[in-house]
Design a protein around this motif. Structure first.
Motif, PDB file in Angstrom:
ATOM      1  N   TYR A 224       0.589  -0.962   0.395  1.00  7.76           N
ATOM      2  CA  TYR A 224       0.400   0.464   0.019  1.00  7.76           C
ATOM      3  C   TYR A 224       0.824   1.453   0.326  1.00  7.76           C
ATOM      4  CZ  TYR A 224      -4.155  -3.259   0.878  1.00  7.76           C
ATOM      5  OH  TYR A 224      -4.725  -3.990   1.156  1.00  7.76           O
ATOM      6  N   LEU A 225       1.778   1.029   0.792  1.00  5.59           N
ATOM      7  CA  LEU A 225       2.645   2.486   0.609  1.00  5.59           C
ATOM      8  C   LEU A 225       3.083   2.996  -0.859  1.00  5.59           C
ATOM      9  CD1 LEU A 225       4.464   2.305   4.037  1.00  5.59           C
ATOM     10  CD2 LEU A 225       2.588   3.186   3.733  1.00  5.59           C
ATOM     11  N   PRO A 226       3.673   1.959  -1.135  1.00  2.00           N
ATOM     12  CA  PRO A 226       4.137   2.588  -2.782  1.00  2.00           C
ATOM     13  C   PRO A 226       3.313   3.310  -3.361  1.00  2.00           C
ATOM     14  CG  PRO A 226       5.215   0.691  -2.701  1.00  2.00           C
ATOM     15  CD  PRO A 226       3.832   0.976  -1.461  1.00  2.00           C
ATOM     16  N   VAL A 227       1.369   3.109  -2.890  1.00  2.00           N
ATOM     17  CA  VAL A 227       0.477   3.595  -3.693  1.00  2.00           C
ATOM     18  C   VAL A 227       0.087   4.953  -3.364  1.00  2.00           C
ATOM     19  CG1 VAL A 227      -2.141   3.638  -4.581  1.00  2.00           C
ATOM     20  CG2 VAL A 227      -0.703   1.529  -3.581  1.00  2.00           C
ATOM     21  N   PHE A 228       0.789   5.322  -2.129  1.00  2.00           N
ATOM     22  CA  PHE A 228       0.483   7.346  -1.707  1.00  2.00           C
ATOM     23  C   PHE A 228       1.804   7.056  -2.676  1.00  2.00           C
ATOM     24  CE2 PHE A 228      -0.684   4.517   1.833  1.00  2.00           C
ATOM     25  CZ  PHE A 228      -1.877   5.683   2.048  1.00  2.00           C
ATOM     26  N   LEU A 267     -11.840   0.062 -16.190  1.00  3.43           N
ATOM     27  CA  LEU A 267     -11.473  -0.582 -17.004  1.00  3.43           C
ATOM     28  C   LEU A 267     -10.177  -2.016 -16.383  1.00  3.43           C
ATOM     29  CD1 LEU A 267     -12.820  -0.537 -20.551  1.00  3.43           C
ATOM     30  CD2 LEU A 267     -14.065  -1.991 -18.860  1.00  3.43           C
ATOM     31  N   LEU A 268      -8.831  -0.372 -15.951  1.00  2.05           N
ATOM     32  CA  LEU A 268      -8.423  -1.007 -15.407  1.00  2.05           C
ATOM     33  C   LEU A 268      -8.131  -1.407 -13.965  1.00  2.05           C
ATOM     34  CD1 LEU A 268      -5.062   0.899 -16.983  1.00  2.05           C
ATOM     35  CD2 LEU A 268      -5.156  -1.175 -17.209  1.00  2.05           C
ATOM     36  N   LEU A 269      -9.143  -0.701 -13.292  1.00  6.81           N
ATOM     37  CA  LEU A 269      -9.241  -0.185 -12.014  1.00  6.81           C
ATOM     38  C   LEU A 269     -10.132  -1.487 -11.474  1.00  6.81           C
ATOM     39  CD1 LEU A 269      -9.381   1.728  -9.601  1.00  6.81           C
ATOM     40  CD2 LEU A 269     -11.863   2.242  -9.610  1.00  6.81           C
ATOM     41  N   VAL A 270     -11.206  -2.507 -12.376  1.00  8.25           N
ATOM     42  CA  VAL A 270     -11.409  -3.945 -12.147  1.00  8.25           C
ATOM     43  C   VAL A 270     -10.931  -4.590 -13.224  1.00  8.25           C
ATOM     44  CG1 VAL A 270     -13.878  -2.791 -11.140  1.00  8.25           C
ATOM     45  CG2 VAL A 270     -13.836  -3.512 -13.982  1.00  8.25           C
ATOM     46  N   CYS A 295      -2.898   1.072 -11.172  1.00 10.78           N
ATOM     47  CA  CYS A 295      -2.716   2.422 -12.625  1.00 10.78           C
ATOM     48  C   CYS A 295      -4.145   2.960 -12.920  1.00 10.78           C
ATOM     49  CB  CYS A 295      -2.796   1.481 -13.634  1.00 10.78           C
ATOM     50  SG  CYS A 295      -1.001   0.108 -13.684  1.00 10.78           S
ATOM     51  N   GLY A 296      -5.100   2.098 -12.812  1.00 10.10           N
ATOM     52  CA  GLY A 296      -6.483   2.432 -13.079  1.00 10.10           C
ATOM     53  C   GLY A 296      -6.879   3.852 -11.873  1.00 10.10           C
TER      54      GLY A 296
END
Length: 411
Positions: A224-228, A267-270, A295-296
Motif C-alpha cells: 500500500y505505501l508505494p500507492v501513496f 477498466l484497469l481498476l476492475v 494504474c487505474g
C-alpha cells in the motif's frame, strides 16, 4: 523532540501550481459512495449466489464479472483514496520553502483520530443497543467474519490506536493505519519524489513493482505505501501533468482522448475481476491483473485533473457535497450496515440497502457537522501551535550552534 523540516520543492523552471483542486474532492466523494456500495454488495452476495448461482448470465456474474463491477469496486476505490492522499497531502509541503512536518503531523493526527474515535463510539453503541445474532447472517460471509458481534475494552482500545490488524467494530479503519504511516513518512516520500521527478516513468514502474511484490508476499506495507508514493510523484509533476493535458486538449479528437483515459482507467481498476476467467485469483497472473487497479486509480486522478467533462461532473454540487462528507460517510456506513444486516438478516439485503443508503448519507452529514468539521478546526489550531514552537526551537538551536562555532573559531 519537535522536528522542523524543509521539504524539497521544484525549482523556478517547474513551479508548483496553487489553488485547490476541487475536482479531486468530488472524486473522493464518489469513491466513498462506491465503498459503501461495495459493502452492500458483500452483504448481498450470499443470497444472490444461493438464488442464481455464479455462472455467466447470473446476477452475480453481471455485478461481479462485467464492467458493472465498477459500481461496487470498494477495495479499488480505497486505492483511489491512497493516490489522492499522496497527491493532496504532499502539495502543501511542496508549495512552501519552509514546511513544518511536526506541525502537519500533529494536525493530521487530530484530524484522523477524533472522527475515528467517534465512529468507534457509534459502532460500539450500536453493538450494545442492537445485539448481533450470528445465526441471522450467512456463516463464513463478510458479515460473520469481519464484523464483531461483541467487543471488549481491550479490543476497543486496540482499535482506537489504529495499530490493530483487524477492526471488528468498524471494518473500514484498516486503511487509516496506512494513511497515518504515510503521514509519518511524508518528508521522505516528498524528497524521493522530487529527486526522481525527471525519471518519473522509471520511478512509477518501481513503485508498481514494489506494490505487486507486497501483494504477492502478503506484506501490506509494501503493497500500500508505494500507492501513496504514486500520488506524491503526481504532486511533484502536477504542473507538467496540467501542461501535458492542456496540449492534448488542443489536438483534434481531444474529447475522444479524454473518454479513452476515463474508460481505460475504470477498466484497469476492475481488471482483476474482468480477467478471472483467464487469470485465477491468487495466482501470479491473477495478482498482476489485480495490481493494474493501481494504474487505474492513478489514471482516474489524472483524468479528474485534466479531462474537462469529468472535471465538470466532479465539480458539480452533488459531487462536491459527497466530497465534503466523504470521510464521514466512509466512517459511519459500516456500523449502520452491519447493525441493520444482523437485525433484519442478510437474506433481506435489498431492504437493508434501501434503509442503509439514505440513512448513512444523513448520518454522515450529521457526523461531519458534529465531529469532522470541529476536528478540522482543532487540527489547524494544533498545527499552527506546534509549527510555531518548532520554529522557535529550531531558531534557538541555530543560535546555540552559531555561538559554539564562534567560540571554537576564537580558540
Amino acid at each position: 523532540m519537535t522536528l522542523q523540516t524543509t521539504a524539497a520543492r521544484p525549482s523556478s523552471s517547474a513551479p508548483v501550481p496553487t489553488g485547490r483542486l476541487t475536482s479531486l474532492d468530488g472524486l473522493r466523494g464518489v469513491a466513498a459512495l462506491v465503498v459503501m456500495f461495495h459493502h452492500l454488495y458483500l452483504v448481498a452476495v450470499p443470497s444472490i449466489v444461493a438464488a442464481g448461482g455464479s455462472q455467466p448470465g447470473s446476477v452475480y456474474w453481471w455485478v461481479s464479472r462485467t464492467p458493472l463491477k465498477i459500481l461496487t469496486a470498494g477495495s479499488e476505490a480505497v486505492l483511489v483514496f491512497f493516490v489522492l492522499s499522496g497527491l493532496v497531502v504532499a502539495l502543501p509541503a511542496l508549495r512552501k520553502s519552509r514546511y513544518s512536518w511536526a506541525g502537519f503531523l500533529s494536525g493530521r493526527i487530530a484530524r484522523i483520530y477524533l472522527p475515528v474515535w467517534a465512529s468507534l463510539a457509534i459502532g460500539t453503541a450500536l453493538i450494545w443497543l442492537l445485539p448481533r445474532d450470528l445465526g441471522a447472517v450467512t456463516p463464513g460471509s463478510w458479515l460473520a467474519t469481519s464484523n464483531a458481534a461483541s467487543t471488549t475494552p481491550a479490543s476497543l482500545l486496540n482499535q482506537m490506536s489504529l495499530t490493530a490488524a483487524s477492526y471488528g467494530v468498524n471494518n473500514v479503519l484498516w486503511s487509516l493505519r496506512w494513511e497515518l504511516a504515510f503521514s509519518v513518512l511524508l518528508p521522505l516520500f516528498a524528497a524521493v519524489a522530487f529527486l526522481v521527478r525527471r525519471r518519473w516513468l522509471l520511478a512509477l514502474c518501481v513503485a508498481l513493482a514494489l506494490s505487486l511484490l507486497g501483494l504477492v508476499t502478503n506484506i501490506d506495507a509494501l503493497r500500500y505505501l508505494p500507492v501513496f508514493f504514486v500520488g506524491t510523484l503526481m504532486a511533484v509533476r502536477l504542473d507538467a501533468i496540467r501542461e501535458w493535458t492542456r496540449r492534448r486538449l488542443q489536438r483534434p479528437h481531444a474529447r475522444l482522448w479524454g473518454i479513452v483515459l476515463v474508460v481505460g482507467s475504470l477498466l484497469l481498476l476492475v481488471a482483476g475481476w474482468l480477467a478471472q476467467p483467464i487469470a485465477v485469483p491468487g495466482t501470479l497472473p491473477g495478482r498482476v491483473f489485480t495490481q493494474l487497479a493501481v494504474c487505474g486509480a492513478a489514471g482516474l486522478v489524472l483524468a479528474a485533473v485534466g479531462v474537462p467533462f469529468l472535471r465538470r461532473a466532479l465539480e458539480s454540487r452533488p459531487s462536491q457535497w459527497l466530497g465534503r462528507v466523504s470521510f464521514s460517510l466512509y466512517l459511519v456506513h459500516v456500523p449502520i450496515l452491519a447493525s441493520l444486516s444482523f437485525l433484519l438478516g442478510d437474506d433481506k439485503w435489498w431492504l437493508v440497502a434501501l434503509i442503509t443508503i439514505p440513512l448513512a448519507l444523513l448520518v454522515a452529514w450529521g457526523f461531519y457537522l458534529a465531529f469532522e468539521r470541529p476536528s478540522h478546526r482543532l487540527a489547524r489550531h494544533t498545527s499552527q501551535i506546534v509549527a510555531r514552537n518548532a520554529a522557535r526551537l529550531s531558531e534557538k538551536a541555530s543560535r546555540g550552534g552559531a555561538r559554539i562555532a564562534v567560540k571554537f573559531a576564537r580558540r
